[in-house]
Design a protein around this motif. Structure first.
Motif, PDB file in Angstrom:
ATOM      1  N   PHE A 140      24.522  43.281  75.330  1.00 43.06           N
ATOM      2  CA  PHE A 140      24.512  42.696  76.675  1.00 43.06           C
ATOM      3  C   PHE A 140      25.674  41.712  76.834  1.00 43.06           C
ATOM      4  N   ALA A 141      25.913  41.326  78.092  1.00 43.00           N
ATOM      5  CA  ALA A 141      26.996  40.372  78.360  1.00 43.00           C
ATOM      6  C   ALA A 141      26.677  39.021  77.702  1.00 43.00           C
ATOM      7  N   ILE A 142      27.698  38.376  77.162  1.00 42.40           N
ATOM      8  CA  ILE A 142      27.525  37.056  76.523  1.00 42.40           C
ATOM      9  C   ILE A 142      28.552  36.124  77.168  1.00 42.40           C
ATOM     10  N   THR A 143      28.118  35.001  77.694  1.00 45.38           N
ATOM     11  CA  THR A 143      29.085  34.096  78.317  1.00 45.38           C
ATOM     12  C   THR A 143      29.932  33.437  77.226  1.00 45.38           C
ATOM     13  N   ALA A 144      31.094  32.892  77.622  1.00 45.21           N
ATOM     14  CA  ALA A 144      32.011  32.296  76.642  1.00 45.21           C
ATOM     15  C   ALA A 144      31.335  31.144  75.894  1.00 45.21           C
ATOM     16  N   LEU A 145      30.559  30.342  76.618  1.00 45.51           N
ATOM     17  CA  LEU A 145      29.925  29.194  75.964  1.00 45.51           C
ATOM     18  C   LEU A 145      28.799  29.638  75.020  1.00 45.51           C
ATOM     19  N   SER A 146      28.040  30.647  75.447  1.00 46.87           N
ATOM     20  CA  SER A 146      26.979  31.169  74.556  1.00 46.87           C
ATOM     21  C   SER A 146      27.616  31.741  73.291  1.00 46.87           C
ATOM     22  N   GLU A 147      28.728  32.433  73.459  1.00 47.77           N
ATOM     23  CA  GLU A 147      29.437  33.009  72.305  1.00 47.77           C
ATOM     24  C   GLU A 147      29.844  31.893  71.341  1.00 47.77           C
ATOM     25  N   LEU A 148      30.412  30.832  71.916  1.00 38.82           N
ATOM     26  CA  LEU A 148      30.839  29.688  71.080  1.00 38.82           C
ATOM     27  C   LEU A 148      29.649  29.121  70.299  1.00 38.82           C
ATOM     28  N   LEU A 149      28.520  28.962  70.980  1.00 38.62           N
ATOM     29  CA  LEU A 149      27.349  28.361  70.312  1.00 38.62           C
ATOM     30  C   LEU A 149      26.783  29.284  69.232  1.00 38.62           C
ATOM     31  N   LEU A 150      26.874  30.590  69.453  1.00 37.56           N
ATOM     32  CA  LEU A 150      26.396  31.530  68.421  1.00 37.56           C
ATOM     33  C   LEU A 150      27.282  31.447  67.170  1.00 37.56           C
ATOM     34  N   PHE A 151      28.611  31.381  67.373  1.00 38.62           N
ATOM     35  CA  PHE A 151      29.500  31.216  66.203  1.00 38.62           C
ATOM     36  C   PHE A 151      29.151  29.928  65.458  1.00 38.62           C
ATOM     37  N   GLN A 152      28.850  28.882  66.215  1.00 40.20           N
ATOM     38  CA  GLN A 152      28.567  27.586  65.572  1.00 40.20           C
ATOM     39  C   GLN A 152      27.219  27.594  64.859  1.00 40.20           C
ATOM     40  N   ALA A 153      26.245  28.335  65.406  1.00 42.00           N
ATOM     41  CA  ALA A 153      24.945  28.423  64.730  1.00 42.00           C
ATOM     42  C   ALA A 153      25.111  29.138  63.390  1.00 42.00           C
ATOM     43  N   SER A 154      25.887  30.213  63.406  1.00 41.28           N
ATOM     44  CA  SER A 154      26.156  30.940  62.159  1.00 41.28           C
ATOM     45  C   SER A 154      26.843  30.010  61.156  1.00 41.28           C
ATOM     46  N   ARG A 155      27.795  29.238  61.646  1.00 37.35           N
ATOM     47  CA  ARG A 155      28.575  28.331  60.777  1.00 37.35           C
ATOM     48  C   ARG A 155      27.704  27.218  60.181  1.00 37.35           C
ATOM     49  N   CYS A 156      26.843  26.664  61.019  1.00 34.94           N
ATOM     50  CA  CYS A 156      26.004  25.551  60.571  1.00 34.94           C
ATOM     51  C   CYS A 156      25.142  25.986  59.377  1.00 34.94           C
ATOM     52  N   GLN A 157      24.511  27.152  59.533  1.00 32.07           N
ATOM     53  CA  GLN A 157      23.667  27.697  58.462  1.00 32.07           C
ATOM     54  C   GLN A 157      24.507  27.994  57.211  1.00 32.07           C
ATOM     55  N   VAL A 181      27.463  26.670  56.253  1.00 29.54           N
ATOM     56  CA  VAL A 181      27.965  25.474  55.551  1.00 29.54           C
ATOM     57  C   VAL A 181      26.842  24.825  54.745  1.00 29.54           C
ATOM     58  N   GLU A 182      25.693  24.656  55.424  1.00 32.04           N
ATOM     59  CA  GLU A 182      24.610  23.903  54.781  1.00 32.04           C
ATOM     60  C   GLU A 182      23.992  24.647  53.595  1.00 32.04           C
ATOM     61  N   THR A 183      23.859  25.974  53.730  1.00 29.97           N
ATOM     62  CA  THR A 183      23.101  26.691  52.682  1.00 29.97           C
ATOM     63  C   THR A 183      23.983  27.439  51.687  1.00 29.97           C
ATOM     64  N   VAL A 184      25.250  27.644  52.008  1.00 30.67           N
ATOM     65  CA  VAL A 184      26.098  28.438  51.092  1.00 30.67           C
ATOM     66  C   VAL A 184      27.362  27.675  50.667  1.00 30.67           C
ATOM     67  N   ARG A 189      37.854  33.573  57.665  1.00 31.80           N
ATOM     68  CA  ARG A 189      37.702  32.893  58.962  1.00 31.80           C
ATOM     69  C   ARG A 189      36.767  31.674  58.853  1.00 31.80           C
ATOM     70  N   PHE A 190      37.122  30.638  59.607  1.00 26.29           N
ATOM     71  CA  PHE A 190      36.297  29.427  59.691  1.00 26.29           C
ATOM     72  C   PHE A 190      36.622  28.731  61.013  1.00 26.29           C
ATOM     73  N   ILE A 237      30.084  19.063  64.370  1.00 27.48           N
ATOM     74  CA  ILE A 237      28.620  19.064  64.214  1.00 27.48           C
ATOM     75  C   ILE A 237      28.197  20.188  63.269  1.00 27.48           C
ATOM     76  N   ALA A 238      28.725  21.394  63.503  1.00 22.50           N
ATOM     77  CA  ALA A 238      28.283  22.560  62.717  1.00 22.50           C
ATOM     78  C   ALA A 238      28.655  22.437  61.248  1.00 22.50           C
ATOM     79  N   THR A 239      29.763  21.767  60.962  1.00 17.56           N
ATOM     80  CA  THR A 239      30.245  21.713  59.571  1.00 17.56           C
ATOM     81  C   THR A 239      29.887  20.393  58.903  1.00 17.56           C
ATOM     82  N   ALA A 240      29.280  19.467  59.648  1.00 19.93           N
ATOM     83  CA  ALA A 240      29.075  18.096  59.162  1.00 19.93           C
ATOM     84  C   ALA A 240      30.395  17.587  58.573  1.00 19.93           C
ATOM     85  N   SER A 241      31.465  17.837  59.303  1.00 22.58           N
ATOM     86  CA  SER A 241      32.830  17.351  59.009  1.00 22.58           C
ATOM     87  C   SER A 241      33.504  18.002  57.797  1.00 22.58           C
TER      88      SER A 241
END
Ligand code: Z5A
Length: 213
Positions: free
Chosen positions: A58-75, A77-80, A95-96, A121-125
């Motif tokens: 389905f269509a994904i807005t630019a901001l939703s896309e950004l937040l999905l990349f960041q959700a993937s990144r947050c998990q 960084v923290e767990t791997v 890629r990062f 925020i996603a990377t805790a710096s």
């Protein structure tokens, strides 16, 4: 010696080929090494990756896309990534955060300031110690990627990003070069049109000088 190294570039620039060879080299040198990727790197990240890359989704807005990349990144960084660095491993990541600045910032036009804040925020710096940027003309990168798909017929056809217009990929390439110019100590810009073996030789030379191999 823990070290966080990222591999960046436009589609088909050759970073995935080089990251595997670099990991082989480090392991041959007896150095612990983890290879990972974004989006992905965790079970959650791989589910998000499917959503983001699936050309039929389905269509994904630019901001939703950004937040999905960041959700993937947050998990990721923290767990791997962070645990691997804390255990003394060298982490090579396909890629990062620079990809988000290049694709969502320069490509989609989201403000850099907003992306920087979310990256923080996603990377805790967490920041890469070094970044290899593989620079190729976008036409070459896209033709390599489509040739690879012809060879691997079981792979899905072009993904959501590959479907974007040439101008989008051109903006991404220029964005990457802009980022590299701003941080010359972190970025190593490599001419991705060079031969695979030749590029790998330079990468190994750089790795040896940073880490000792
Ligand atoms: N994305 C984003 O928008 N925002 C974000 O924050 C993040 C990502 C993290 C992930 O796609 C997409 O997500 C990506 C950006 C976006 N989309 N795009 N475009 P991906 O991970 O599936 O795909 P990719 O990252 O673009 O990589 P790739 O297609 O796998 O390409 P590559 O890793 O740069 O290249 P490769 O696989 O190593 O090589 C491609 C082909 O060229 C292959 O057949 C090789 O044998 C050949 N090759 C490689 N090097 C050479 C040289 N030097 N000479 C000749 N042939 C070569």
């Amino acid at each position: 010696m823990a070290c966080f190294i990222t591999f960046e570039g436009v589609e088909g620039s050759g970073k995935t080929t080089q990251i595997g060879m670099a990991a082989d080299h480090l392991r041959q040198c007896g150095l612990p090494c983890l290879v990972t990727e974004e989006p992905g790197g965790t079970p959650l990240g791989r589910r998000i990756r499917d959503i983001l890359l699936n050309r039929h989704s389905f269509a994904i807005t630019a901001l939703s896309e950004l937040l999905l990349f960041q959700a993937s990144r947050c998990q990721h960084v923290e767990t791997v990534i962070r645990p691997a660095l804390e255990s003394g491993s060298i982490v090579l990541c396909d890629r990062f955060t620079d990809a988000t600045l290049a694709y969502q910032g320069f490509g989609r036009g989201i403000s850099m300031e907003r992306i920087h804040r979310l990256n923080e925020i996603a990377t805790a710096s967490l920041k890469p110690d070094k970044t290899f940027l593989f620079d190729v003309p976008v036409e070459l990168g896209l033709s390599r990627a489509s040739h690879r798909m012809d060879m691997q017929r079981d792979l899905p056809r072009e993904d959501r990003f590959e479907k974007e217009a040439l101008a989008f990929h051109q903006q991404v390439r220029e964005g990457y070069l802009f980022l590299a110019e701003k941080e010359p100590d972190r970025f190593i810009v490599l001419d991705g049109t060079r031969e695979i073996g030749d590029l790998q030789q330079e990468i190994r030379h750089r790795l040896n000088s940073w880490i000792g191999g």
